[in-house]
Write a protein that holds these residues in place. Structure first.
Motif, short mmCIF file in Angstrom:
data_model
loop_
_atom_site.label_atom_id
_atom_site.label_comp_id
_atom_site.label_asym_id
_atom_site.label_seq_id
_atom_site.Cartn_x
_atom_site.Cartn_y
_atom_site.Cartn_z
N TYR A 1 -9.26 -8.52 -0.44
CA TYR A 1 -7.90 -8.79 -0.63
C TYR A 1 -7.31 -9.67 0.54
O TYR A 1 -8.10 -9.68 1.49
CB TYR A 1 -7.27 -7.47 -0.71
N HIS B 1 -11.29 -4.16 0.92
CA HIS B 1 -10.23 -2.81 1.01
C HIS B 1 -11.31 -1.62 1.17
O HIS B 1 -12.27 -1.43 0.34
CB HIS B 1 -9.69 -2.88 -0.21
N GLU C 1 0.91 -1.21 -0.02
CA GLU C 1 0.23 -0.11 0.10
C GLU C 1 0.89 1.17 0.04
O GLU C 1 0.32 2.36 -0.02
CB GLU C 1 -0.87 -0.03 1.46
N SER D 1 -10.71 1.56 0.31
CA SER D 1 -10.99 2.38 -0.55
C SER D 1 -11.39 1.75 -1.94
O SER D 1 -12.17 2.43 -2.76
CB SER D 1 -10.01 3.48 -0.74
N ARG D 2 -10.57 0.66 -2.16
CA ARG D 2 -11.00 0.05 -3.56
C ARG D 2 -12.30 -0.85 -3.54
O ARG D 2 -12.77 -1.14 -4.56
CB ARG D 2 -9.65 -0.94 -3.97
#
Lengths: 160, 638
Positions: free
Chosen positions: A110, A103, A26, A105-106
Motif C-alpha cells: 500500500y 500491510h 484504517e 494484516s492484509r
C-alpha cells in the motif's frame, strides 16, 4: 491535474497529517499504518513530511514481478492492484523512501493514493507544509521532491 | 486495539523493580475523564498528609489526555501529578510535546511511578514490554544529551521524558522535559523524579487507538482545526509565539520588571517575539501533537559570546522572568539562559523569580560581594544571571542558597527579605501583573498549586476580542463586567474557567484553543469525547466532571491542612501598589481579595471561613471517599 506539494521548511511536526491519513484509510489512529510519516531531528527542530511524491523512473513499478503496480493515469503516482499483489515485498526494497509498505494484516502493498484526489493530509495541514497544487506529480518543481530530499539529507548528515 | 473508554494504568514500583497494569472502567472515565482527572484520584488514594514529597512514598503520575493520539486539535497534552515539593500541597503540571500520545500507543493512558530505585534508572516502555534499566552514565547529563543517549541505545522512535542535573540535585523548581524542549515546568516535578532516582522514561508505541465513530470524529476534528486556524489570537501565536505579547504588556505597565517593582522596562523590544523574528533568532516554528498553531519557537544565537546557543523557546514567561524581571534585555543572554534552564531541567519562572529576589536583596544592601563569592548582583548583570543558573542547578556557590526556592531563600537570609519574595503557598508567582487583573488575582489566590497562570487563566476578563466579551456576557449577564479592574462577578468567571481548564487538561487540550482562543468550547469537547469514547456526555455533564476534578484537588489540599489563610497573594502584590501607568495605585489588597474569596467560596458551596467544601457539595459530586476521610479529620462542614 492536481499534485501533492511538500514544503518541509513549513512543517512544524504536529502529526495531524499522519493521524488524518490513518483514520481515513484504517478507521483507527495508528501512525504505523499511515501512508505519510514525519522524519524529525528533535534537537534541531527539523521536521520533514515523507510520503510518495512519485520518483523519477518509478522504481517500485519496475521492481514488481507480477506487474501489480502501475502509474495512475490522472494522479501520476504508483497505484497497487491489491488483487494481483502477491505480497513479495520487492517494491518495498526498491523504494528509496520506504513509503510503499506491506500491510501488516492484509499482506499486500500500500502507498499514498492521494485519497483519490482530495488528500486529507493537505486538508489538515494548517502551516501549509503539505498542500495540493495544479500540475503533474512527477514534476519535482511541483511536488517539492527536491526540497524534501535536501531536508532529509540535512537530518541524515547531522546524524553522522 | 487501544481503548479510550477503558484505558490501562501502568504501575511501576522502582523499589522492588516490578510493574503491573490496572484497567480504568468507563464509569471512572465518565467521572474523571482522563489525565489530570484520573491522576488526581490516584494521588488521593496513594499518598497521605504525612507523605514526604521527596520521599519514596510519594507517587509521580504521568497522565496522557483522554483524546491524545488523535488529531483533535491540540489534544496531545499530558499531565504530571504528585505531591509538590515546593508547597507540600497538590501539584499538577501540564506539558505539550508528543510523549503522551506515544504512551497511549504503547497501550497506557496513565503511568504511575512508585517508590525509589536503589541506583539511577530509566524506565523503558516498548509497546507492551516494560523494563527498568540502570541509567549508568546518563546520570549527570543534561536533557538533550540524555535524550540522544537513549535514542542511540534503544532506537530513534523513542519519545523521552527526562530530568537534568537540576532534578538530580533536587532543586525545588526542577522540571521534567519532554521531547527535549517541552517542560512540565512548575512546582518541582523534576525534584520528585530525581528523588526516585528516575532519570528518564522512554516510550515507543506502535499500537492502534480506537475511536467509536471514526468518520464523524474525523470530520468534527477537521472542522475545529480550521475554526482554530481562523482565530486571530491563534494566528498571532503562530507568528510571534507567546513572546508576541511582550510589547503590549510593557505598554500597559504590566511587564513585571525588577521583581515586580516596575511595570515597564527600557529595551523590552529586544526580548519580544517580533524582534526574535526580525533579527533572525527565530529559525523554525514547532508544534505540539495535533496542533495547527505551532506557537513554539526554535531559536539560535549565531554570533557573539553566546554563539552556538540553540533551543526551543523562549516563551513570554521566560522572557519576563529571566529578562525583564532581572533587568536584562540583552536578547543573546536571555536565549542562553532559556537554553540552560531547558537542558539543565529547571523551571524558568521560578529560577527567574529567585534570582530577582537575590538582586533586590543586593539592591537593598542585605547581600554583598562577601555573601556571593564576589559575584555582582546588580540589576541587569548578564554574566551573573548565567552563572547563577549553573550554580543553582548543581547547588554550588551562592546559587546553592537559591535552589530551595524563594520562600526558603528569604527565610535563610532573614531581615525583611521575605517581603520581596514574590510567592504564595511556597510557589513563585508567574509573571502576571495581577494587581491590574482582579479575576487573575482571585484565580491565583485560590490555585491549589500556588499563584500560577497555567491552571485557570481568566483571559476573557480583559475582553480583548469579541469572543472574550461574549463569554463574559454569557457568564455574568452583562458587558459591564468585561473589565479586569473590578471585583464583581470574578467568582463566576473563575469558576467557569476552572471547570473548562479541568476538562481541557483531562482531554489533553491546550489553553490556547479553549480559554485564550475559544475555538474549542466545552460543547465541542463534549462532542469529541462522545464520538471518541462512545460515552455520551453533554456540555453540562462534562463540565460537571470538570467541577469534580477541581473539587478533588481542593479536598487533597484540605487533607494536607490548607485553609482560607493559604489562599492569598504574595506580600508585595497585596501591599505595594503599581507605581506607574494609567492604573497606578492598584494592588491586590487584602480587602479586595477577601471580598472575592467570600463570593468564590459561597459560589462553590465551600465554607466561607475555612474554605472547606461542604458535605452537600461533595455528595452532589459523588465524592464519598473524600467525605469519609475529611469528616474523620473534622474538616467537613455541613
Amino acid at each position: 491535474m492536481v499534485a501533492l506539494t511538500v514544503k518541509p521548511q513549513l512543517c512544524t511536526g504536529c502529526m495531524a497529517c499522519v493521524y488524518a491519513c490513518s483514520v481515513v484509510h484504517e478507521d483507527v489512529f495508528q501512525p504505523k499504518l499511515a501512508r505519510v510519516r514525519i522524519d524529525k531531528d528533535e534537537a534541531l527542530a527539523y521536521c520533514v513530511p515523507v510520503q510518495c511524491l512519485t520518483c523519477e523512473g518509478a522504481p517500485c513499478v519496475d521492481a514488481c514481478p507480477v506487474a501489480a503496480i502501475s502509474m495512475h493515469p490522472e494522479l501520476h503516482r504508483p497505484a497497487v492492484d491489491a488483487e494481483s499483489c502477491v505480497g513479495c515485498g520487492a517494491c518495498t526494497e526498491a523504494c528509496p523512501y520506504k513509503v510503499i509498505k506491506l500491510h501488516e494484516s492484509r499482506g499486500v502493498a500500500y502507498v499514498c493514493d492521494m485519497c483519490g484526489g482530495e488528500p486529507q493530509c493537505a486538508r489538515v495541514c494548517i502551516p501549509g507544509a503539505i498542500s495540493v497544487t495544479e500540475g503533474v506529480q512527477t514534476d519535482p518543481a511541483v511536488s517539492g521532491r527536491t526540497e524534501r530530499d535536501k531536508a532529509l539529507e540535512e537530518i541524515g548528515r547531522r546524524k553522522q | 486495539m487501544i481503548s479510550i473508554s477503558s484505558p490501562q494504568v501502568l504501575h511501576v514500583d522502582l523499589t522492588n523493580r516490578k510493574h503491573w497494569v490496572e484497567t480504568v472502567s468507563p464509569e471512572t472515565v465518565r467521572r474523571l475523564l482522563g489525565a489530570r482527572g484520573l491522576n488526581a484520584e490516584i494521588l488521593w488514594d496513594s499518598v497521605s498528609h504525612e507523605t514526604d514529597p521527596l520521599g519514596p512514598d510519594n507517587v509521580l503520575i504521568f497522565g496522557a489526555g483522554a483524546l491524545s493520539g488523535t488529531h483533535a486539535p491540540t489534544s496531545g497534552r499530558t499531565t504530571v501529578t504528585c505531591k509538590g515539593p515546593a508547597t507540600g500541597l497538590y501539584l499538577k503540571s501540564s506539558v505539550g510535546g508528543h510523549w503522551g500520545p506515544e504512551l497511549k500507543r504503547a497501550g497506557y493512558g496513565v503511568l504511575v511511578v512508585h517508590g525509589r530505585a536503589d541506583v539511577p534508572v530509566v524506565i523503558v516502555i516498548d509497546d507492551g514490554d516494560v523494563k527498568v534499566i540502570d541509567a549508568g552514565p546518563m546520570w549527570g547529563k543534561d536533557v538533550r544529551v540524555t535524550t540522544a543517549m537513549i535514542k542511540e541505545q534503544f532506537g530513534e522512535g523513542y519519545h523521552v521524558a527526562s530530568i537534568g542535573p537540576a532534578g538530580e540535585n533536587l532543586v525545588a523548581f526542577a522540571c521534567i522535559m519532554f521531547n527535549i524542549y517541552n517542560a512540565a515546568g512548575r512546582g518541582g516535578t523534576g525534584a520528585v523524579m530525581g528523588s526516585k532516582n528516575l532519570k528518564a522514561v522512554a516510550v515507543r508505541g506502535t499500537g492502534a487507538i480506537y475511536v467509536a465513530k471514526p468518520r464523524e470524529y474525523h470530520e468534527l476534528a477537521v472542522e475545529l482545526r480550521h475554526k482554530l486556524a481562523a482565530d486571530t489570537g491563534s494566528q498571532n501565536l503562530s507568528e510571534y509565539g507567546t513572546a508576541g505579547i511582550i510589547m503590549t504588556v510593557n505598554q500597559i505597565h504590566g511587564l513585571a520588571s525588577y521583581n515586580f517593582q516596575e511595570g515597564t522596562i527600557e529595551g523590552a523590544e529586544k526580548i519580544s517575539g517580533q524582534y526574535l523574528r526580525r533579527a533572525g533568532y527565530l529559525k523554525r516554528r514547532i508544534a505540539c501533537d495535533a496542533c495547527g498553531t505551532g506557537c513554539h519557537r526554535y531559536t539560535t544565537v549565531d554570533s557573539g559570546a553566546h554563539a552556538g546557543t540553540y533551543s526551543g523557546g523562549p516563551e513570554f514567561e521566560t522572557l519576563a522572568a529571566l529578562g525583564a524581571g532581572c533587568g536584562v534585555t540583552d536578547t543573546d543572554t536571555v536565549l542562553k539562559a532559556n537554553e540552560l534552564c531547558n537542558i539543565l531541567g529547571m523551571d524558568t519562572i521560578s529560577a527567574g523569580s529567585v534570582i530577582q529576589w537575590a538582586m533586590e536583596s543586593w539592591q537593598r544592601g542585605l547581600l554583598s560581594a562577601s555573601d556571593t563569592g564576589g559575584m555582582d548582583l546588580t540589576w541587569g548583570n548578564c554574566e551573573s544571571l548565567i552563572t547563577l543558573i549553573h550554580q543553582i542547578s548543581t547547588r554550588t556557590g551562592y546559587g546553592a542558597n537559591l535552589a530551595d526556592g524563594v520562600k526558603k531563600a528569604a527565610e535563610r537570609l532573614g531581615g525583611e527579605s521575605w517581603k520581596w519574595a514574590v510567592q504564595a503557598k511556597g510557589l513563585e508567582q508567574s509573571r502576571v501583573e495581577t494587581r491590574l487583573r482582579m479575576g487573575y488575582a482571585l484565580a491565583f489566590a485560590v490555585n491549589p498549586r500556588g499563584p500560577d497562570h497555567l491552571m485557570t487563566e481568566v483571559v476573557a476578563e480583559s475582553a480583548r476580542t469579541p469572543e472574550a466579551k461574549e463569554l463574559v456576557v454569557k457568564l455574568t449577564g452583562s458587558e459591564e463586567y468585561a473589565t479586569p479592574y473590578i471585583t464583581e462577578k470574578r467568582a463566576e468567571l473563575v469558576r467557569w474557567h476552572e471547570d473548562c481548564y479541568a476538562v481541557a487538561d483531562a482531554l489533553g487540550f491546550c489553553a490556547f484553543a479553549t480559554t485564550l482562543a475559544y475555538a474549542i468550547s466545552p460543547e465541542s469537547m463534549a462532542r469529541l469525547f462522545s464520538l471518541a469514547t462512545g460515552i455520551e456526555m453533554s456540555e453540562e455533564e462534562i463540565m460537571h466532571s470538570g467541577r469534580r476534578i477541581v473539587t478533588l484537588e481542593k479536598c487533597f489540599n484540605v487533607r494536607e491542612g490548607a485553609t482560607r489563610a493559604d489562599d492569598k497573594m504574595p506580600h508585595r502584590l497585596m501591599h505595594d501598589p503599581v507605581k506607574s501607568g494609567p492604573k497606578a495605585g492598584m494592588r491586590n489588597s487584602p480587602e479586595l481579595l477577601n471580598k472575592m474569596l467570600d463570593d468564590y467560596y459561597a459560589l462553590h458551596g465551600w465554607d466561607v471561613a475555612t474554605s472547606y467544601p461542604r458535605r452537600g457539595t461533595l455528595q452532589e459530586l459523588g465524592m464519598h471517599d473524600q467525605i469519609r476521610q475529611l469528616a474523620e479529620m473534622g474538616r467537613l462542614p455541613e
